[in-house]
Design an enzyme around this catalytic site. Structure first.
Site, PDB file in Angstrom:
ATOM      1  N   LYS A  97       0.852  -1.202   0.000  1.00  9.44           N
ATOM      2  CA  LYS A  97       0.000   0.000   0.000  1.00  9.44           C
ATOM      3  C   LYS A  97       0.879   1.241   0.000  1.00  9.44           C
ATOM      4  O   LYS A  97       1.993   1.219   0.514  1.00  9.44           O
ATOM      5  CB  LYS A  97      -0.867   0.026   1.268  1.00  9.44           C
ATOM      6  CG  LYS A  97      -2.074   0.922   1.156  1.00  9.44           C
ATOM      7  CD  LYS A  97      -3.212   0.216   0.451  1.00  9.44           C
ATOM      8  CE  LYS A  97      -4.373   1.129   0.179  1.00  9.44           C
ATOM      9  NZ  LYS A  97      -5.478   0.394  -0.468  1.00  9.44           N
TER      10      LYS A  97
HETATM   11  P1  NAD Z   1     -13.089   7.733  -3.284  1.00 12.66           P
HETATM   12  O1  NAD Z   1     -12.101   8.762  -2.941  1.00 12.66           O
HETATM   13  O2  NAD Z   1     -13.443   7.490  -4.699  1.00 12.66           O
HETATM   14  O3  NAD Z   1     -14.461   8.009  -2.500  1.00 12.66           O
HETATM   15  C1  NAD Z   1     -14.537   8.186  -1.118  1.00 12.66           C
HETATM   16  C2  NAD Z   1     -15.964   8.581  -0.743  1.00 12.66           C
HETATM   17  O4  NAD Z   1     -16.028   8.739   0.675  1.00 12.66           O
HETATM   18  C3  NAD Z   1     -16.426   9.900  -1.346  1.00 12.66           C
HETATM   19  O5  NAD Z   1     -17.793   9.805  -1.720  1.00 12.66           O
HETATM   20  C4  NAD Z   1     -16.279  10.866  -0.171  1.00 12.66           C
HETATM   21  O6  NAD Z   1     -17.125  12.002  -0.259  1.00 12.66           O
HETATM   22  C5  NAD Z   1     -16.670   9.963   0.958  1.00 12.66           C
HETATM   23  N1  NAD Z   1     -16.250  10.498   2.246  1.00 12.66           N
HETATM   24  C6  NAD Z   1     -15.076  11.097   2.551  1.00 12.66           C
HETATM   25  N2  NAD Z   1     -15.099  11.537   3.824  1.00 12.66           N
HETATM   26  C7  NAD Z   1     -16.306  11.191   4.323  1.00 12.66           C
HETATM   27  C8  NAD Z   1     -16.945  11.363   5.580  1.00 12.66           C
HETATM   28  N3  NAD Z   1     -16.329  12.013   6.582  1.00 12.66           N
HETATM   29  N4  NAD Z   1     -18.179  10.845   5.748  1.00 12.66           N
HETATM   30  C9  NAD Z   1     -18.804  10.198   4.733  1.00 12.66           C
HETATM   31  N5  NAD Z   1     -18.274  10.021   3.526  1.00 12.66           N
HETATM   32  C10 NAD Z   1     -17.039  10.504   3.334  1.00 12.66           C
HETATM   33  O7  NAD Z   1     -12.557   6.397  -2.584  1.00 12.66           O
HETATM   34  P2  NAD Z   1     -12.876   4.896  -2.987  1.00 12.66           P
HETATM   35  O8  NAD Z   1     -11.859   4.460  -3.959  1.00 12.66           O
HETATM   36  O9  NAD Z   1     -14.318   4.762  -3.293  1.00 12.66           O
HETATM   37  O10 NAD Z   1     -12.526   4.159  -1.618  1.00 12.66           O
HETATM   38  C11 NAD Z   1     -13.461   4.056  -0.551  1.00 12.66           C
HETATM   39  C12 NAD Z   1     -13.017   2.934   0.375  1.00 12.66           C
HETATM   40  O11 NAD Z   1     -12.952   1.700  -0.372  1.00 12.66           O
HETATM   41  C13 NAD Z   1     -11.637   3.104   0.990  1.00 12.66           C
HETATM   42  O12 NAD Z   1     -11.638   2.508   2.265  1.00 12.66           O
HETATM   43  C14 NAD Z   1     -10.729   2.300   0.070  1.00 12.66           C
HETATM   44  O13 NAD Z   1      -9.555   1.853   0.695  1.00 12.66           O
HETATM   45  C15 NAD Z   1     -11.654   1.132  -0.243  1.00 12.66           C
HETATM   46  N6  NAD Z   1     -11.297   0.406  -1.464  1.00 12.66           N
HETATM   47  C16 NAD Z   1     -11.196   1.035  -2.665  1.00 12.66           C
HETATM   48  C17 NAD Z   1     -10.879   0.292  -3.804  1.00 12.66           C
HETATM   49  C18 NAD Z   1     -10.836   0.900  -5.173  1.00 12.66           C
HETATM   50  O14 NAD Z   1     -10.675   0.136  -6.159  1.00 12.66           O
HETATM   51  N7  NAD Z   1     -11.016   2.196  -5.339  1.00 12.66           N
HETATM   52  C19 NAD Z   1     -10.617  -1.094  -3.688  1.00 12.66           C
HETATM   53  C20 NAD Z   1     -10.747  -1.701  -2.440  1.00 12.66           C
HETATM   54  C21 NAD Z   1     -11.083  -0.938  -1.340  1.00 12.66           C
END
Ligand code: NAD
Length: 402
Positions: A97
Site C-alpha cells: 500500500k
Molecule cells: P473515493 O475517494 O473514490 O471516495 C470516497 C468517498 O467517501 C467519497 O464519496 C467521499 O465524499 C466519501 N467520504 C469522505 N469523507 C467522508 C466522511 N467524513 N463521511 C462520509 N463520507 C465521506 O474512494 P474509494 O476508492 O471509493 O474508496 C473508498 C473505500 O474503499 C476506501 O476505504 C478504500 O480503501 C476502499 N477500497 C477502494 C478500492 C478501489 O478500487 N477504489 C478497492 C478496495 C477498497
C-alpha cells in the site's frame, strides 16, 4: 496492532512462530518526502508511506491513497489487509500500500500530476522491477495511474489504467461490482431472498460506493440512503442512482440532490428500514458508539476497515451478519490481476469475462468462509482471516521460508 498479534486469531489457529514473526511486521516500510511546486507557485513537501507487508505469494499489490490524514500506521494496516485479501480470493500477489499525506480536495489536476511524477521518481526501481504494483485508492483514479504508466512505459507496472492505454474494461467499476455481488449473495444466503426490493444504505459515493449502488440498483435493490463527505440523502421509495451519478459529476458531492430528505452519516448507519448497510467510505465508522444503533441485518464492508474491533463484537453479539472487507471489496484486486496478466501478455480481456471472474472468485471464497464458519462456529470476519492466513502460511512452507 497487527491482526497477527490478535489474541482472537491466535486462539482460533496455530500460526507457526516463525510465520507469526514474519507476519506481525511488514517486510518493508518506507517513508518518502515528496517535494513539488504546486499550481499556486508554492513549494509543498509532503510525506508519503510505502509498505510491503508480505510478498510470499507474489509482488506487493495495493493502491495509492492521497488524503490529509494518511499515516504510516494506516498504510501498514492497509498493506496487511491486502496480504489477506489476495490470499483469501487466491490471487498470486502479496500485500502492499502507499499513502501520500496531502488533502486531495485542494489539489488541481496539475498538482496531482506533479505529486505522482515525484512519487514515481522516488520509487522508480521498485516499480520498474515489478516489486510493487500500485492501483487506485481514495484520492487517486485512472488519471493518476496513466501518469505512472507515462513515466515508465511498462504496461504491467501499474493497474487501474484508463482503458485506452492498456487498462482493463471493467476495472474502474470492479470493486463496486464485487461489493454488489457480495451483497446479492448475502441476501440469498442469509435473508433467503433475491435482492430485488431489498432496502439498502450506502455510505460513500466515490468509486466504490457509486458503482456498488449502480449495480445493486440495476438488480432491483432499493437504495434508500446515500451519503458522502457533504452529508446524506434519504428517500424511502429508493434514490434515482443514475440521476444522482449525473448530479455528482457536475456538483462533486451528493448534497443538494433534489427529491430526497437530508440525513447525517450517523443517521444513515442507524436507519431502521434497511436490511443491508454498505459502509464504502471511511475506516472505523462502525465502532462502540455507532454499532449498537445499527438495525440492518447485513453489513457489507465496501471500505477497508470500516469496523473497529469493538464494533465487530457488538455487531456479532447483535446477530448482524458481516461480510468482511477482505472479501467484499476484493473485486478491485481481482480485476487488477486480470489487467496485469493482460498487460504482460498483450492480450485483451472482454468485460463480461472480468465480471465473471470477480463473481466466481468472490462467491467461491464466500462459500468457503461460510462453510468454515458453520463448522467451527466462527464469525465471517474470523473465518475469512483464518482461511487467508492459512494460505499465506502454506505459501511460506512451499517457498521454504519457514
Ligand atoms: P473515493 O475517494 O473514490 O471516495 C470516497 C468517498 O467517501 C467519497 O464519496 C467521499 O465524499 C466519501 N467520504 C469522505 N469523507 C467522508 C466522511 N467524513 N463521511 C462520509 N463520507 C465521506 O474512494 P474509494 O476508492 O471509493 O474508496 C473508498 C473505500 O474503499 C476506501 O476505504 C478504500 O480503501 C476502499 N477500497 C477502494 C478500492 C478501489 O478500487 N477504489 C478497492 C478496495 C477498497
Amino acid at each position: 496492532m497487527s491482526i497477527f498479534d490478535s489474541p482472537t486469531l491466535n486462539k482460533l489457529m496455530s500460526i507457526p512462530p516463525n510465520a507469526k514473526e514474519m507476519l506481525r511486521k511488514p517486510e518493508k516500510k518506507m517513508t518518502i518526502n515528496i517535494s513539488v511546486w504546486l499550481d499556486s507557485k508554492t513549494l509543498v513537501i509532503c510525506e508519503g508511506y510505502v509498505v510491503y507487508h508480505n510478498t510470499v505469494r507474489g509482488a506487493a499489490k495495493g493502491g495509492i491513497r492521497i488524503a490529509g490524514n494518511v499515516t504510516l500506521d494506516e498504510t501498514t494496516d492497509l498493506a496487511e489487509r491486502m496480504t489477506l485479501k489476495t490470499a483469501l480470493v487466491g490471487i498470486p500477489f502479496g500485500g502492499g500500500k502507499s499513502g501520500i499525506r496531502m488533502d486531495s480536495k485542494n489539489l488541481s489536476s496539475y498538482d496531482k500530476k506533479e505529486i505522482i511524477k515525484e512519487y514515481v521518481h522516488l520509487l522508480r526501481n521498485d516499480l520498474v522491477s515489478g516489486a510493487y504494483i500500485p492501483a487506485p485508492d481514495m484520492g487517486t483514479g485512472p488519471k493518476e495511474m496513466a501518469i505512472i504508466y507515462g513515466e515508465l512505459h511498462i504496461p504491467e507496472c501499474v493497474t487501474g489504467k484508463p482503458v485506452g492505454i492498456g487498462g482493463l474494461p471493467g476495472r474502474k467499476e470492479a470493486t463496486g461490482y464485487g461489493v454488489a455481488t457480495s451483497a446479492i449473495h448475502a441476501c440469498k444466503k442469509y435473508l433467503k431472498k433475491e435482492v430485488k426490493g431489498v432496502k439498502m444504505a450506502v455510505q460513500g459515493f466515490g468509486n466504490v460506493g457509486s458503482w456498488a449502488a449502480h449495480f445493486l440498483n440495476e438488480k432491483g435493490a432499493k437504495v434508500v440512503a446515500i451519503s458522502d463527505v457533504s452529508g446524506g440523502l434519504y428517500n424511502k421509495e429508493g434514490l434515482d442512482i443514475n440521476k444522482l451519478s449525473e448530479y455528482v459529476k457536475t456538483k462533486g458531492v451528493v448534497s443538494g440532490f433534489p427529491g430526497a430528505d437530508k440525513l447525517s452519516n450517523e443517521e444513515l448507519l442507524a436507519l431502521d428500514d434497511i436490511e443491508v448497510l454498505i459502509p464504502a467510505a471511511l475506516e472505523n465508522v462502525i465502532n462502540e458508539k455507532t454499532a449498537p444503533k445499527i438495525k440492518a441485518k447485513i453489513i457489507v464492508e465496501g471500505a477497508n476497515g470500516p469496523t473497529t474491533t469493538e464494533g465487530d463484537k457488538i455487531i456479532d453479539n447483535n446477530g448482524i451478519i458481516l461480510v468482511p472487507d477482505i472479501l467484499a471489496n476484493s473485486g478491485g484486486v481481482i480485476a487488477s490481476y486480470i489487467e496485469w496478466r493482460s498487460s504482460k501478455s498483450g492480450s485483451m480481456t472482454p468485460v463480461a469475462e472480468v465480471y465473471k471472474s470477480i463473481s466466481d472468485l468472490i462467491i467461491n471464497s464466500f462459500e468457503r468462509m461460510a462453510d468454515l464458519g458453520k463448522k467451527e462456529k466462527l464469525s465471517n470476519r474470523n473465518a475469512s482471516t483464518v482461511l487467508a492466513t492459512q494460505e499465506v502460511i502454506n505459501a511460506m512452507q512451499e517457498r521454504g521460508w519457514i
